[in-house]
Every structure is written in structure tokens, then in C-alpha cells.
Scaffold this motif. Structure first.
Motif, mmCIF file in Angstrom:
data_model
loop_
_atom_site.group_PDB
_atom_site.id
_atom_site.type_symbol
_atom_site.label_atom_id
_atom_site.label_comp_id
_atom_site.label_asym_id
_atom_site.label_seq_id
_atom_site.Cartn_x
_atom_site.Cartn_y
_atom_site.Cartn_z
ATOM 1 N N THR A 1 0.826 -1.206 0.000
ATOM 2 C CA THR A 1 0.000 0.000 0.000
ATOM 3 C C THR A 1 0.862 1.259 0.000
ATOM 4 O O THR A 1 0.579 2.224 -0.719
ATOM 5 C CB THR A 1 -0.929 -0.005 1.225
ATOM 6 N N LEU B 1 2.110 2.442 -3.342
ATOM 7 C CA LEU B 1 1.133 3.046 -4.237
ATOM 8 C C LEU B 1 1.055 4.558 -4.074
ATOM 9 O O LEU B 1 0.530 5.252 -4.936
ATOM 10 C CB LEU B 1 -0.254 2.419 -3.998
ATOM 11 N N VAL B 2 1.571 5.097 -2.968
ATOM 12 C CA VAL B 2 1.564 6.551 -2.766
ATOM 13 C C VAL B 2 2.990 7.106 -2.726
ATOM 14 O O VAL B 2 3.194 8.267 -2.377
ATOM 15 C CB VAL B 2 0.790 6.947 -1.489
ATOM 16 N N ARG C 1 0.937 7.892 -10.566
ATOM 17 C CA ARG C 1 0.250 6.840 -9.810
ATOM 18 C C ARG C 1 0.061 7.259 -8.358
ATOM 19 O O ARG C 1 -1.011 7.073 -7.777
ATOM 20 C CB ARG C 1 1.055 5.550 -9.889
ATOM 21 N N ASN D 1 -3.543 7.891 -6.374
ATOM 22 C CA ASN D 1 -3.892 7.153 -5.152
ATOM 23 C C ASN D 1 -4.060 8.070 -3.951
ATOM 24 O O ASN D 1 -4.902 7.821 -3.087
ATOM 25 C CB ASN D 1 -2.827 6.078 -4.880
ATOM 26 N N SER E 1 -7.481 9.564 -4.027
ATOM 27 C CA SER E 1 -8.545 8.654 -3.611
ATOM 28 C C SER E 1 -8.637 8.531 -2.098
ATOM 29 O O SER E 1 -9.649 8.089 -1.551
ATOM 30 C CB SER E 1 -8.314 7.274 -4.228
#
Length: 276
Positions: free
Chosen positions: A196, A199-200, A267, A271, A274
Motif C-alpha cells: 500500500t 502506491l503513494v 500513480r 492514489n 482517492s
């Protein structure tokens, strides 16, 4: 150093394509031209460092933090690792256990930020930044969530962790060698199993390092090297002068590096949005 659309790669002094001159290194299971391995051996044999803290694959794609103090131990750590290793937590203990005074650390961009900040801005008496001679960051698009990725391989492809012999990035694919077979997985599919935190993460090259290294598909057999300061530049030039490295200009691959860095930043931004 903050990664922004206007500063995707951080400080850049030089960009090179390099490869080891030692045939033994080239024959080993190295991700590209073996340049990082050759530089570390040069630094060790010339007394610039007394050890290298890095990750070593132990089984499947599981890795662990190790200290390499000899040429053979460095060679044993060569190659890709695809899972995050509890690295930062082990480095201090390793340095103290081995009584290392001058170390090189090979790590991922997120780990390079931790070590780089500690070296530049120590805030605790227990910090050990003064012992870190070189920070070498590997290009990184992310590491896999260990259990989730292994479950995916087992459930969809009937591949067990202990059967994995090697993994390598090809253009648009992740190649997994297991037993005597080779499986090609589209990157878009496997990226669903990244950690996770990855992803950031917006840092592709490791902007807090002295040297960043990776490879691109169109320059097979060569390692892409970015030097970020005089310390990194001296290491590359010294290894070249002493016959450990073959080095040539790498400015023609800047577009490829920037494209990958821009993809990772985009990316991360998607993310992050979101999560807000």
C-alpha cells in the motif's frame, strides 16, 4: 528531497551507463551490468568502506538484511529482490554488531530517504549517520505485499514460493522462473499486489541517495547510474580509473528514466487523491 513534476529526479551531477569489467561479476545473477556490485567491491577493496549493508534473497523472493564484508559476500547479494525487507530496523543493529565505521547501504528510495535525512539532519544521539559513507538507491516502482502476491501465484498459477528461482523485469512483463518453466505476467496485473505504501510513493530513483542505479530495456547489459553529489561522482570515477568499471555517457537514456519517474508520480497522485 521532495519529488515534484518539475523535479522528478532530484539533484543530478552525472548520468552514465556502466558495467563491471570483471567476468566473474558479469556471469553472476545480476540485474543489469553488475555496476553496483563492481563499485561496492572497489570501495571495499580500496578501504573506502569496511562493509556493505544490503538485502539478500534467502528463498523464493523473500529477503533479509545482511552485512557483506568480503568480495564473495557482496557477490552473493547481487540480483533483484522483490519484497520489502525490514531494513531500517536491522541496519543499526548490524552496524553495531559488526563494528562498522564506514558503510555503504544499498536500498530502495523510501529507505534512502530515511538514511539520507538521518545523515544530513541527525536528531538523536543514537543516530548513526556519520558511519554511512555511501547511500546507493535502486530504481523502484514498488515492492510486493508478500503474502498477497504469493497467494495470487499459488491460486492462479499453482506456483509455490519455494519454487521461485528468479524474477526479472522485461518490457511490460514480470518474468518468473520457477522450476524449469518461465511465466510472463503483465505488469498491470502484478501491480495490483504492491505494498500500500508503494502506491503513494512518488520517488522512482531515490533522490536522497549519493548514487541511483537501475536498468532500462533498450540498454541490456548496462547499469544506468545517476550521481547526485561529489561523493557519488568520486565513487564512479574511482571505480572506472582502477579498472573495476567500464563507463560511458548515459544522457540518451534520460527520457526513459523521466518517463518511468513521471509514471510513478502520477500513480502516487491518483492514489493520494482517492484517500482524501
Amino acid at each position: 528531497m521532495m519529488v515534484t513534476p518539475d523535479n522528478l529526479l532530484g539533484s543530478v551531477v552525472g548520468v552514465y551507463l556502466a558495467r563491471a569489467k570483471d567476468e566473474e561479476i558479469l556471469k553472476r545473477k545480476v540485474a543489469s551490468g553488475g555496476a553496483v556490485t563492481a563499485m561496492l567491491i572497489y570501495a571495499l577493496e580500496k578501504g573506502l568502506i569496511d562493509g556493505v549493508v544490503t538485502a539478500k534473497r534467502v528463498s523464493g523472493f523473500e529477503g533479509q538484511a545482511v552485512v557483506a564484508r568480503t568480495r564473495e559476500e557482496i557477490l552473493e547479494t547481487a540480483g533483484n529482490k522483490w519484497s520489502i525487507v525490514p531494513f531500517a530496523a536491522r541496519v543499526k543493529a548490524k552496524i553495531e554488531e559488526e563494528d562498522l565505521k564506514k558503510v555503504a547501504i544499498v536500498c530502495l528510495p523510501c529507505q534512502a530517504q530515511f538514511f539520507g535525512q538521518m545523515r544530513e539532519f541527525p536528531i538523536l544521539e543514537t543516530d548513526f549517520g556519520e558511519r554511512i559513507r555511501y547511500i546507493v538507491s535502486l530504481f523502484c516502482m514498488g515492492t510486493f505485499a508478500f503474502e498477497a502476491f504469493l497467494n495470487y501465484l499459488r491460486m492462479k498459477y499453482d506456483i509455490k514460493a519455494e519454487e521461485i528461482k528468479n524474477m526479472a523485469l522485461k518490457e511490460g512483463f514480470l518474468e518468473i522462473q520457477h522450476d524449469d518453466s518461465l511465466l510472463q505476467l503483465p505488469l498491470k496485473e502484478v501491480y495490483s499486489y504492491l505494498q500500500t505504501g508503494c502506491l503513494v510513493c512518488a520517488d522512482y530513483t531515490g533522490t536522497w541517495s549519493d548514487i541511483s542505479a537501475g536498468f532500462i530495456e533498450k540498454e541490456k547489459g548496462w547499469t544506468v547510474i545517476i550521481t547526485r553529489n561529489a561523493r557519488g561522482e568520486e565513487l564512479v570515477k574511482g571505480a572506472e580509473k582502477e579498472g573495476y568499471l567500464e563507463v560511458r555517457d548515459g544522457s540518451q537514456v534520460m527520457g526513459d528514466i523521466l518517463r518511468a519517474a513521471r509514471e510513478k508520480l502520477a500513480r502516487a497522485q491518483r492514489n493520494m487523491m482517492s484517500l482524501l
